[in-house]
Design an enzyme around this catalytic site. Structure first.
Site, PDB file in Angstrom:
ATOM      1  N   CYS A  22      33.774   2.104 -37.448  1.00  0.00           N
ATOM      2  CA  CYS A  22      33.576   3.543 -37.239  1.00  0.00           C
ATOM      3  C   CYS A  22      32.512   4.069 -38.195  1.00  0.00           C
ATOM      4  CB  CYS A  22      34.889   4.285 -37.432  1.00  0.00           C
ATOM      5  SG  CYS A  22      35.490   4.219 -39.143  1.00  0.00           S
TER       6      CYS A  22
ATOM      7  N   ALA B  95      33.301   3.646 -41.815  1.00  0.00           N
ATOM      8  CA  ALA B  95      33.036   2.280 -42.274  1.00  0.00           C
ATOM      9  C   ALA B  95      31.559   2.083 -42.570  1.00  0.00           C
ATOM     10  CB  ALA B  95      33.507   1.267 -41.227  1.00  0.00           C
TER      11      ALA B  95
ATOM     12  N   ARG C  85      34.523  -6.037 -48.996  1.00  0.00           N
ATOM     13  CA  ARG C  85      33.231  -6.729 -48.902  1.00  0.00           C
ATOM     14  C   ARG C  85      32.878  -7.314 -50.267  1.00  0.00           C
ATOM     15  NH1 ARG C  85      28.434  -4.085 -46.678  1.00  0.00           N
ATOM     16  NH2 ARG C  85      28.197  -5.765 -45.183  1.00  0.00           N
TER      17      ARG C  85
ATOM     18  N   HIS D  88      25.864   4.798 -40.901  1.00  0.00           N
ATOM     19  CA  HIS D  88      24.687   4.437 -41.701  1.00  0.00           C
ATOM     20  C   HIS D  88      23.709   5.607 -41.731  1.00  0.00           C
ATOM     21  CE1 HIS D  88      25.507   0.133 -40.028  1.00  0.00           C
ATOM     22  NE2 HIS D  88      26.293   0.381 -41.064  1.00  0.00           N
TER      23      HIS D  88
END
Length: 480
Positions: free
Chosen positions: A60, A63, A94, A193
């Site tokens: 999403c 994220a 991550r 992003h």
């Protein structure tokens, strides 16, 4: 690839589509194709809402912002504003390596959440966010700033995170960045992003001139953008850039700091690793500050050499000579790696399904080892990603965009690759099918894979995956 392979791939696509209802098949056929050499793109549609009712591995907007762009900035506290689940799921998931002391001057592996409850949905969470910022400042005074990563309820109830952020920034005299990355926005993490890039533009770069007034520039200043330092990748890249004579003045997000982000407008060249997640801010800096940008690829010796020379072309003869010296320095090591592993891997086929840049960037590293790419695709790619992919894939390569779990399994079953490179969601499915697998999002707890040193690790890992004796103890379903 031969005509037979192209025909087979087209038949596989038709077989996969035949399992869908007619309406669904009409939608999915646009996302599956076989690359035809000479075409300007890979012939598939992308960046479209996933088909309802199927398993997609997309994330999403939250994220994309918190997990990718902002989360690795180590000296800032990133607040997951909303219910606890989103922050918990994205907590240190991550492998963004960093140098620092957790809880003192680095906070990326900690979880900060406003822990929304039902009453917060009803009455709003602005006061709770205000109090949380005070608590953060009291407990972790060495943080250099905060970001507010909005979860879905924030956008639905209309919390004014901008007003809270502006007020608290004045009180504590630190940068506070509100990010409207509610998960329901867009069709994948890709919009997250973009939203995160816009937040960097509006809340970090805007006004950075005053903070950079004492900055001493050199003709060789560069910034690494969009390398998240998975397994130490950014460090491997930085070594090569510095060895050729460049000065890296900023590196983000992996092992990055707020001060480095603020200094980026002083760079002479922005080097973008993950084009998908950071092209927006790179284009902005080109327009606003006149800084050119270049997408580089440090996977495998062939692409490393190409990239070093392309980067050097932006500078004078000193840097061009430095690039050649770096390439020559590592040639013997590269030859030794290829001599050791190519005979064991040559002719092996690979299917890739990853996010960001890897469906195309890692192809060269496989080919340096004599391996062949049978299929590749993006989880959240855009049309320009597939245009860039045409420079990497060969005629007849199977292409799949936002592949469903069913499609990917069926493709692997029919094409029978020697290796699948994808994400954690796919890893155990294919291993249980008896297919060697490498996790190409976080390198399966290995890495780095960037740079010449990384290539040696990459080759070792691919050899271990494919040639492990464990595969002689199990059989894929189609071999039984």
């Amino acid at each position: 690839m031969t005509i037979d392979v192209k025909a087979r791939n087209k038949e596989v696509i038709e077989e996969v589509l035949s399992a869908y209802p007619e309406k669904s098949a009409k939608k999915r056929v646009k996302h599956l194709g076989v690359h035809e050499e000479g075409k300007p793109d890979c012939g598939v549609k992308s960046n479209i809402k996933s088909l309802p009712g199927v398993m997609t591995v997309r994330g999403c907007a939250y994220a994309g912002s918190k997990g990718v762009v902002w989360g690795p900035i180590k000296d800032m506290v990133h607040i997951s504003h909303g219910p606890v689940g989103c922050g918990q799921y994205s907590w240190a998931s991550r492998r963004n390596y960093f140098i620092g002391v957790t809880g003192v001057n680095a906070f990326g592996t900690m979880q900060f959440t406003s822990d929304f409850q039902e009453k917060d949905i009803v009455f709003g969470g602005d006061k709770k966010l205000d109090k949380l910022m005070d608590e953060v400042e009291a407990l972790f005074p060495l943080n250099n700033g905060l970001s507010v990563q909005s979860e879905c309820p924030i956008g639905l109830i209309g919390d004014d995170i901008e007003a809270v952020s502006k007020k608290k920034a004045k009180q504590i005299n630190k940068t506070i960045v509100p990010v409207r990355c509610e998960g329901f926005r867009g069709v994948s993490q890709s919009l997250g992003h973009h939203i995160a890039n816009d937040a960097v533009r509006d809340w970090v770069l805007e006004g950075s001139e005053e903070k950079n007034k004492d900055f001493e520039s050199t003709p060789y200043d560069v910034a690494i953008i969009g390398d998240y330092n998975i397994g130490g990748d950014a460090w491997s890249s930085r070594i090569l850039l510095e060895e050729m004579g460049l000065r890296v003045i900023a590196q983000w997000s992996g092992d990055g700091t707020l001060k480095e982000m603020e200094a980026t407008p002083k760079a002479k060249l922005n080097l973008i690793h993950c084009y998908r997640s950071m092209n927006y801010i790179s284009r902005y800096m080109e327009e606003k500050y006149g800084i050119p940008w270049h997408e580089y690829n440090f996977f495998g010796p062939t692409k490393i050499a190409e990239s070093l020379r392309a980067i050097a072309a932006h500078f004078d003869d000193k840097i061009k000579e430095g690039a050649e010296k770096v390439i020559a320095k590592y040639q013997q090591m590269t030859d030794a790696v290829i001599a050791k592993y190519k005979s064991r891997l040559e002719g092996k086929t690979v299917m890739l399904y990853v996010g960001g840049l890897r469906p195309r960037h890692v192809i060269g590293a496989y080919e340096d080892l004599g391996m062949e790419i049978a299929g590749t695709g993006y989880e959240f790619g855009h049309n320009d990603d597939y245009q860039r992919t045409t420079h990497y894939v060969k005629d007849g390569t199977l292409i799949y965009d936002d592949a469903t779990a069913y499609e990917l399994e069926k493709f692997v079953e029919k094409i029978k690759p020697d290796l699948v490179g994808s994400g954690i969601k796919e890893k155990y499915v294919f291993q249980k099918m008896g297919v060697p697998f490498r996790q190409m999002h976080s390198w399966d707890y290995s890495g780095p894979y960037h740079g010449y040193d990384g290539f040696a690790i990459f080759a070792r890992d691919m050899d271990m995956a494919i040639n492990s004796p464990v595969w002689s103890k199990t059989k894929a379903p189609w071999k039984k």
